[in-house]
Each structure stands twice: as structure tokens, then as C-alpha cells.
Design an enzyme around this catalytic site. Structure first.
Site, PDB file in Angstrom:
ATOM      1  N   GLY A  12      10.950  13.632  25.653  1.00 16.70           N
ATOM      2  CA  GLY A  12      12.279  13.095  25.350  1.00 16.70           C
ATOM      3  C   GLY A  12      12.439  11.598  25.524  1.00 16.70           C
ATOM      4  O   GLY A  12      13.567  11.097  25.614  1.00 16.70           O
ATOM      5  N   SER A  13      11.339  10.845  25.530  1.00 12.00           N
ATOM      6  CA  SER A  13      11.493   9.396  25.711  1.00 12.00           C
ATOM      7  C   SER A  13      12.183   8.753  24.504  1.00 12.00           C
ATOM      8  O   SER A  13      12.951   7.798  24.663  1.00 12.00           O
ATOM      9  CB  SER A  13      10.145   8.722  25.997  1.00 12.00           C
ATOM     10  OG  SER A  13       9.302   8.803  24.885  1.00 12.00           O
ATOM     11  N   ASN A  14      11.933   9.264  23.318  1.00 11.81           N
ATOM     12  CA  ASN A  14      12.633   8.719  22.138  1.00 11.81           C
ATOM     13  C   ASN A  14      14.116   9.057  22.193  1.00 11.81           C
ATOM     14  O   ASN A  14      14.967   8.227  21.862  1.00 11.81           O
ATOM     15  CB  ASN A  14      12.016   9.253  20.848  1.00 11.81           C
ATOM     16  CG  ASN A  14      10.773   8.482  20.463  1.00 11.81           C
ATOM     17  OD1 ASN A  14      10.860   7.361  19.987  1.00 11.81           O
ATOM     18  ND2 ASN A  14       9.608   9.061  20.732  1.00 11.81           N
ATOM     19  N   LYS A  65      11.110  34.277  14.978  1.00 15.95           N
ATOM     20  CA  LYS A  65      11.312  32.896  14.532  1.00 15.95           C
ATOM     21  C   LYS A  65      12.595  32.799  13.721  1.00 15.95           C
ATOM     22  O   LYS A  65      13.379  31.869  13.861  1.00 15.95           O
ATOM     23  CB  LYS A  65      10.110  32.504  13.660  1.00 15.95           C
ATOM     24  CG  LYS A  65      10.037  31.037  13.346  1.00 15.95           C
ATOM     25  CD  LYS A  65       9.030  30.738  12.263  1.00 15.95           C
ATOM     26  CE  LYS A  65       7.606  30.854  12.770  1.00 15.95           C
ATOM     27  NZ  LYS A  65       6.612  30.488  11.733  1.00 15.95           N
ATOM     28  N   ARG A  91       8.772  22.299  16.263  1.00 18.48           N
ATOM     29  CA  ARG A  91       8.832  23.424  15.317  1.00 18.48           C
ATOM     30  C   ARG A  91       9.155  22.928  13.916  1.00 18.48           C
ATOM     31  O   ARG A  91       9.778  21.888  13.749  1.00 18.48           O
ATOM     32  CB  ARG A  91       9.876  24.441  15.758  1.00 18.48           C
ATOM     33  CG  ARG A  91       9.612  24.867  17.154  1.00 18.48           C
ATOM     34  CD  ARG A  91      10.209  26.166  17.565  1.00 18.48           C
ATOM     35  NE  ARG A  91       9.736  26.412  18.915  1.00 18.48           N
ATOM     36  CZ  ARG A  91       8.606  27.022  19.205  1.00 18.48           C
ATOM     37  NH1 ARG A  91       7.844  27.513  18.252  1.00 18.48           N
ATOM     38  NH2 ARG A  91       8.221  27.160  20.463  1.00 18.48           N
ATOM     39  N   ASN A 107      12.741  12.255  11.053  1.00 14.84           N
ATOM     40  CA  ASN A 107      11.726  12.508  12.075  1.00 14.84           C
ATOM     41  C   ASN A 107      10.947  11.216  12.319  1.00 14.84           C
ATOM     42  O   ASN A 107      10.902  10.335  11.455  1.00 14.84           O
ATOM     43  CB  ASN A 107      10.772  13.599  11.574  1.00 14.84           C
ATOM     44  CG  ASN A 107       9.706  13.954  12.596  1.00 14.84           C
ATOM     45  OD1 ASN A 107       9.981  14.030  13.801  1.00 14.84           O
ATOM     46  ND2 ASN A 107       8.477  14.159  12.140  1.00 14.84           N
ATOM     47  N   HIS A 109       7.033   9.954  13.448  1.00 11.11           N
ATOM     48  CA  HIS A 109       5.667  10.464  13.589  1.00 11.11           C
ATOM     49  C   HIS A 109       4.762   9.301  14.005  1.00 11.11           C
ATOM     50  O   HIS A 109       4.854   8.206  13.442  1.00 11.11           O
ATOM     51  CB  HIS A 109       5.194  11.067  12.256  1.00 11.11           C
ATOM     52  CG  HIS A 109       3.839  11.664  12.367  1.00 11.11           C
ATOM     53  ND1 HIS A 109       3.611  12.888  12.969  1.00 11.11           N
ATOM     54  CD2 HIS A 109       2.621  11.195  12.004  1.00 11.11           C
ATOM     55  CE1 HIS A 109       2.318  13.151  12.958  1.00 11.11           C
ATOM     56  NE2 HIS A 109       1.690  12.146  12.376  1.00 11.11           N
TER      57      HIS A 109
END
Ligand code: GRF
Length: 196
Positions: A12-14, A65, A91, A107, A109
Site C-alpha cells: 500500500g505504499s502507492n 471468484k 487480481r 493501474n 505497473h
């Protein structure tokens, strides 16, 4: 107020840098919730410290799922975010969530996509001996790290670089740029070129 929901599975640093920066900049942006699929995620502790509401949908507690993802969709719809930010969310979002929030899910990456998609990207780039690597911020589609690219930043791998020094540099880059790209997306500013 523009509403952001962050999805994270681990450290969770971002997430923390996004919360801190958007608050520091006094923007009309609010992180309305952290949603996690992992009740033990360190991100949950960070959210507690930062006073961001947490929704825990512990993946292991769901029968399938599909059941998990239906519940996730329900929670997201209730929150009706302007932007869904994936920050170490491990996920793959199913088409029925991606389509519901088309163009509103992003997102980050830790490689220069399309190189090194998927897990352990920093390590794979390092071991491949590339001279440049970096980060990519992109829209989320139904694939793994395949959506339209919004921003990329690159760094040169130095002589004597270790995997751990490279990881630190990449994370620094992420913490710097992810909040800035989010700000620009939500405030419709054109990206000024920022040099780290
Ligand atoms: C980051 O390297 C991000 O690029 C990747 O997962 C990692 C999450 O780190 N998608 P953190 O949980 O934000 O510390």
C-alpha cells in the site's frame, strides 16, 4: 468533489502516497475508500493511520471468484467513484467490472509496458539485463497490463545497480508520478513535463 476508490492487496505504499499528495495539494479530490481483497494487507494499517475508510472483501472468505467479484462490483457501484485506482491490486478485474467503469480504472505497473507485464516485473527486467526500465500508468482493460498507456517514465540501470536499489528507485518514481497523473486526470490539466 471527485471521488477516488483505491484497490490494493498488499503493502500500500502507492495508496499512501496518493492520499498524502492529494491532501497536501488541497485538491477537490477525496479518497473515499480503500478496498482490499486481503484482510492482512499492510495497506489496511496505512488506511487506519490515514483515516481512510476500508472495505475488506477477504478473497478467501468467498465461495468463488465470481461471488467475490459480484460483491466488489456492488461495493464499487455504491461508492460511485470518478476514478478507480489499482495500486498493487493482485487480481484481474472481470469484464463486467471493467465495462461498468470503462475509462475510469487505472493501474500502475513497474516496467515499461509492453515489456515485462505480470508479476515480478522489476526483477525480470533486472535479470534480463535491460539498460532502461521504468513505470507505466495505464487504463485497465480485460487483459493483464494491456490497457491504453497514459504515462511512462524511465530510468537507466546504473553500473553496480542491485535489485534492491533498482526496486527503491522504481518505487520512488511510482510515488512521485502516480499522484500527479491522477491529479491531471481528475483536474483535466495538461501534463506539464516533470523531471525527477
Ligand atoms: C507497485 O510496484 C506497483 O507498480 C505494482 O504493485 C506494487 C505495489 O506496491 N502494481 P505498493 O503496494 O503500492 O507498495
Amino acid at each position: 468533489m471527485e471521488k477516488i476508490v483505491v484497490l490494493a492487496s498488499g503493502n500500500g505504499s502507492n495508496f499512501e502516497s496518493i492520499v498524502k499528495k492529494t491532501r497536501e495539494w488541497k485538491l477537490n479530490i477525496e479518497i473515499t475508500a480503500l478496498i482490499t481483497d486481503n484482510k492482512n494487507a499492510f495497506a489496511v494499517k496505512r488506511a487506519g493511520r490515514l483515516k481512510v475508510p476500508v472495505i475488506i472483501l477477504n478473497y478467501r472468505d468467498f465461495a468463488s471468484k465470481d461471488e467475490y467479484n459480484r460483491k466488489l462490483l456492488k461495493e464499487l457501484k455504491k461508492l460511485s467513484p470518478d476514478l478507480i485506482v489499482l495500486a498493487g491490486y493482485l487480481r484481474i478485474l472481470p469484464p463486467f467490472i471493467v465495462n461498468e467503469f470503462k475509462g475510469k480504472i487505472i493501474n500502475i505497473h513497474p516496467s515499461l509496458l509492453p515489456a515485462f507485464p505480470g508479476l515480478n516485473a522489476i526483477e525480470r527486467a533486472f535479470r534480463a539485463g535491460v539498460k532502461y526500465t521504468g513505470i507505466t500508468i495505464h487504463y485497465v482493460d480485460e487483459g493483464v497490463d494491456t490497457g491504453e498507456i497514459i504515462e511512462q517514465r524511465c530510468i537507466r540501470i546504473r553500473g553496480g545497480e542491485t535489485l534492491s536499489s533498482l526496486e527503491k528507485r522504481i518505487h520512488r518514481l511510482e510515488h512521485y508520478y502516480y499522484p500527479r497523473v491522477i491529479k491531471d486526470l481528475l483536474t483535466e490539466q495538461s501534463r506539464s513535463d516533470i523531471i525527477i
